[in-house]
Design a protein around this motif. Structure first.
Motif, PDB file in Angstrom:
ATOM      1  N   HIS A 171      -0.242   2.797   8.287  1.00 18.91           N
ATOM      2  CA  HIS A 171      -0.552   1.622   7.480  1.00 18.91           C
ATOM      3  C   HIS A 171       0.357   1.499   6.269  1.00 18.91           C
ATOM      4  O   HIS A 171       0.367   0.462   5.598  1.00 18.91           O
ATOM      5  N   ARG A 172       1.127   2.560   5.964  1.00 14.64           N
ATOM      6  CA  ARG A 172       2.014   2.531   4.798  1.00 14.64           C
ATOM      7  C   ARG A 172       3.308   3.273   5.109  1.00 14.64           C
ATOM      8  O   ARG A 172       3.367   4.129   5.991  1.00 14.64           O
ATOM      9  N   MET A 173       4.340   2.927   4.375  1.00 11.18           N
ATOM     10  CA  MET A 173       5.611   3.636   4.464  1.00 11.18           C
ATOM     11  C   MET A 173       5.845   4.358   3.138  1.00 11.18           C
ATOM     12  O   MET A 173       5.435   3.889   2.073  1.00 11.18           O
ATOM     13  N   ALA A 174       6.491   5.515   3.211  1.00 10.87           N
ATOM     14  CA  ALA A 174       6.890   6.247   2.016  1.00 10.87           C
ATOM     15  C   ALA A 174       8.413   6.240   1.983  1.00 10.87           C
ATOM     16  O   ALA A 174       9.063   6.959   2.739  1.00 10.87           O
ATOM     17  N   VAL A 175       8.977   5.407   1.132  1.00  7.17           N
ATOM     18  CA  VAL A 175      10.426   5.250   1.082  1.00  7.17           C
ATOM     19  C   VAL A 175      11.052   6.493   0.461  1.00  7.17           C
ATOM     20  O   VAL A 175      10.668   6.927  -0.625  1.00  7.17           O
ATOM     21  N   LEU A 176      12.038   7.063   1.156  1.00  8.56           N
ATOM     22  CA  LEU A 176      12.708   8.274   0.706  1.00  8.56           C
ATOM     23  C   LEU A 176      14.033   7.983   0.017  1.00  8.56           C
ATOM     24  O   LEU A 176      14.402   8.666  -0.940  1.00  8.56           O
TER      25      LEU A 176
ATOM     26  N   HIS B 117       4.133   9.774  -1.701  1.00  3.94           N
ATOM     27  CA  HIS B 117       3.697  10.987  -1.008  1.00  3.94           C
ATOM     28  C   HIS B 117       3.945  10.861   0.489  1.00  3.94           C
ATOM     29  O   HIS B 117       3.702   9.822   1.105  1.00  3.94           O
ATOM     30  N   THR B 118       4.448  11.943   1.076  1.00  4.46           N
ATOM     31  CA  THR B 118       4.572  12.017   2.524  1.00  4.46           C
ATOM     32  C   THR B 118       4.189  13.412   2.989  1.00  4.46           C
ATOM     33  O   THR B 118       4.427  14.398   2.274  1.00  4.46           O
ATOM     34  N   THR B 119       3.598  13.478   4.164  1.00  9.88           N
ATOM     35  CA  THR B 119       3.256  14.764   4.773  1.00  9.88           C
ATOM     36  C   THR B 119       4.362  15.236   5.718  1.00  9.88           C
ATOM     37  O   THR B 119       4.239  16.291   6.329  1.00  9.88           O
ATOM     38  N   THR B 120       5.429  14.452   5.842  1.00 10.93           N
ATOM     39  CA  THR B 120       6.561  14.813   6.686  1.00 10.93           C
ATOM     40  C   THR B 120       7.647  15.440   5.819  1.00 10.93           C
ATOM     41  O   THR B 120       7.980  14.909   4.764  1.00 10.93           O
TER      42      THR B 120
ATOM     43  N   PRO C 260       0.826  -1.215   0.000  1.00 13.67           N
ATOM     44  CA  PRO C 260       0.000   0.000   0.000  1.00 13.67           C
ATOM     45  C   PRO C 260       0.851   1.252   0.000  1.00 13.67           C
ATOM     46  O   PRO C 260       1.886   1.324   0.672  1.00 13.67           O
ATOM     47  N   SER C 261       0.408   2.242  -0.752  1.00 12.26           N
ATOM     48  CA  SER C 261       1.163   3.474  -0.855  1.00 12.26           C
ATOM     49  C   SER C 261       0.229   4.612  -1.240  1.00 12.26           C
ATOM     50  O   SER C 261      -0.993   4.448  -1.350  1.00 12.26           O
ATOM     51  N   SER C 262       0.825   5.748  -1.447  1.00 10.42           N
ATOM     52  CA  SER C 262       0.139   6.940  -1.946  1.00 10.42           C
ATOM     53  C   SER C 262       1.177   7.685  -2.771  1.00 10.42           C
ATOM     54  O   SER C 262       2.303   7.898  -2.304  1.00 10.42           O
ATOM     55  N   VAL C 263       0.821   8.056  -4.000  1.00 10.19           N
ATOM     56  CA  VAL C 263       1.821   8.636  -4.894  1.00 10.19           C
ATOM     57  C   VAL C 263       1.352   9.974  -5.440  1.00 10.19           C
ATOM     58  O   VAL C 263       0.156  10.286  -5.444  1.00 10.19           O
ATOM     59  N   ILE C 264       2.331  10.754  -5.904  1.00 17.53           N
ATOM     60  CA  ILE C 264       2.031  12.014  -6.564  1.00 17.53           C
ATOM     61  C   ILE C 264       2.701  12.015  -7.927  1.00 17.53           C
ATOM     62  O   ILE C 264       3.677  11.299  -8.168  1.00 17.53           O
ATOM     63  N   LEU C 265       2.174  12.840  -8.821  1.00 13.17           N
ATOM     64  CA  LEU C 265       2.717  13.008 -10.168  1.00 13.17           C
ATOM     65  C   LEU C 265       2.890  14.504 -10.394  1.00 13.17           C
ATOM     66  O   LEU C 265       1.897  15.226 -10.522  1.00 13.17           O
TER      67      LEU C 265
ATOM     68  N   PRO D  62      -4.179   7.197  -3.980  1.00 14.06           N
ATOM     69  CA  PRO D  62      -3.987   5.880  -3.369  1.00 14.06           C
ATOM     70  C   PRO D  62      -3.475   4.897  -4.425  1.00 14.06           C
ATOM     71  O   PRO D  62      -3.928   4.903  -5.567  1.00 14.06           O
ATOM     72  N   ALA D  63      -2.528   4.076  -4.030  1.00 13.25           N
ATOM     73  CA  ALA D  63      -1.901   3.162  -4.981  1.00 13.25           C
ATOM     74  C   ALA D  63      -1.313   1.979  -4.234  1.00 13.25           C
ATOM     75  O   ALA D  63      -1.312   1.928  -2.998  1.00 13.25           O
ATOM     76  N   GLU D  64      -0.812   1.039  -5.005  1.00 18.31           N
ATOM     77  CA  GLU D  64       0.092   0.023  -4.501  1.00 18.31           C
ATOM     78  C   GLU D  64       1.381   0.157  -5.299  1.00 18.31           C
ATOM     79  O   GLU D  64       1.345   0.531  -6.480  1.00 18.31           O
ATOM     80  N   VAL D  65       2.512  -0.122  -4.650  1.00 16.56           N
ATOM     81  CA  VAL D  65       3.784  -0.063  -5.361  1.00 16.56           C
ATOM     82  C   VAL D  65       4.498  -1.401  -5.235  1.00 16.56           C
ATOM     83  O   VAL D  65       4.355  -2.116  -4.240  1.00 16.56           O
ATOM     84  N   LEU D  66       5.273  -1.719  -6.279  1.00 17.84           N
ATOM     85  CA  LEU D  66       6.100  -2.909  -6.212  1.00 17.84           C
ATOM     86  C   LEU D  66       7.242  -2.704  -5.229  1.00 17.84           C
ATOM     87  O   LEU D  66       7.664  -1.577  -4.972  1.00 17.84           O
ATOM     88  N   GLY D  67       7.761  -3.811  -4.721  1.00 16.80           N
ATOM     89  CA  GLY D  67       8.831  -3.725  -3.747  1.00 16.80           C
ATOM     90  C   GLY D  67      10.194  -3.456  -4.336  1.00 16.80           C
ATOM     91  O   GLY D  67      11.173  -3.368  -3.616  1.00 16.80           O
ATOM     92  N   HIS D  68      10.283  -3.343  -5.654  1.00 19.04           N
ATOM     93  CA  HIS D  68      11.541  -2.968  -6.290  1.00 19.04           C
ATOM     94  C   HIS D  68      11.267  -1.844  -7.274  1.00 19.04           C
ATOM     95  O   HIS D  68      10.119  -1.486  -7.529  1.00 19.04           O
ATOM     96  N   ARG D  69      12.324  -1.252  -7.817  1.00 19.05           N
ATOM     97  CA  ARG D  69      12.198  -0.095  -8.693  1.00 19.05           C
ATOM     98  C   ARG D  69      12.753  -0.402 -10.076  1.00 19.05           C
ATOM     99  O   ARG D  69      13.418  -1.417 -10.279  1.00 19.05           O
TER     100      ARG D  69
END
Length: 222
Positions: free
Chosen positions: A143-148, A106-109, A14-19, A26-33
């Motif tokens: 419930h989700r992490m935003a990897v930086l 996306h992160t609010t931090t 689970p994730s949240s993304v911006i463009l 709201p989105a899901e992301v794969l565990g690799h890039r």
């Protein structure tokens, strides 16, 4: 480019993304890039919203078109070139813009202090703990992490270790430390661990305390 990992169902998180300046979605992301870019997928409703939010007149931004059975990413030209034609996957979701759109989690931090500290550490160079030791910096949203960022863990005696830890701590950010052959494997291990820890949480649930910087997790076998 690091070798890609299997795209089984449990590799989506689970994730949240911006463009650009649109979203979050709201989105899901794969565990690799792929080449350092996150790879999201969306429900039909969210894919349609993204298409509606992307006006054709935006300079330099590919047009996203939602049709009756596909999402299309269009490039410049008359008629526009179809850069990507994406139909629903077996879960009914649309995984598009992989390599053509600059998705970001996306992160609010505010991560700016940590980002500056990481840029300074990498520019000056630092001795790593080992070549297979990785740090996964992220914002903990319950419930989700935003990897930086995923970077080699500095040796604990190096100035970079304290500088990065302090930047994460003072910004309210988190990090895992683990070992892996590749950065992609380390990120997948982090997402799996976080997902297991927070499996019962729903969006909006409050978590306190959040994951502390420099939390050690075990290596994830592949």
């Amino acid at each position: 480019m690091n070798p890609q990992l299997p795209r089984s169902r449990d590799e989506w998180f689970p994730s949240s993304v911006i463009l650009e300046h649109r979203g979050p979605y709201p989105a899901e992301v794969l565990g690799h890039r792929r080449d350092g870019m996150i790879l999201p997928r969306f429900t039909a409703a969210i894919a349609r919203q993204i298409a509606d939010d992307t006006p054709a007149e935006s300079p330099g931004v590919p047009v996203i078109r939602f049709t009756s059975n596909a999402v299309e990413v269009l490039g410049p030209g008359h008629p526009p070139a179809v850069l990507e034609h994406c139909t629903p996957d077996t879960a009914g979701q649309y995984a598009f813009g992989h390599g053509t759109l600059p998705w970001r989690e996306h992160t609010t931090t505010d991560p700016s202090r940590f980002t500056r500290a990481l840029e300074e550490a990498q520019a000056s160079g630092y001795p790593p703990e080992t070549l297979d030791a990785w740090t996964i910096a992220f914002a903990d949203h319950g419930h989700r992490m935003a990897v930086l960022a995923v970077f080699r863990t500095p040796d604990e005696d190096a100035a970079a270790y304290d500088a990065l830890y302090n930047a994460l701590y003072s910004s309210g950010l988190s990090s895992y430390e683990t070992t892996a052959v590749h950065a992609d494997h380390a990120e997948l291990a982090a997402r799996r661990h976080f997902s297991r820890e927070r499996a019962r949480l729903a969006p909006g649930d409050t978590v306190w305390p959040t994951v502390a910087p420099a939390t050690r997790i075990t290596a994830d076998p592949h």
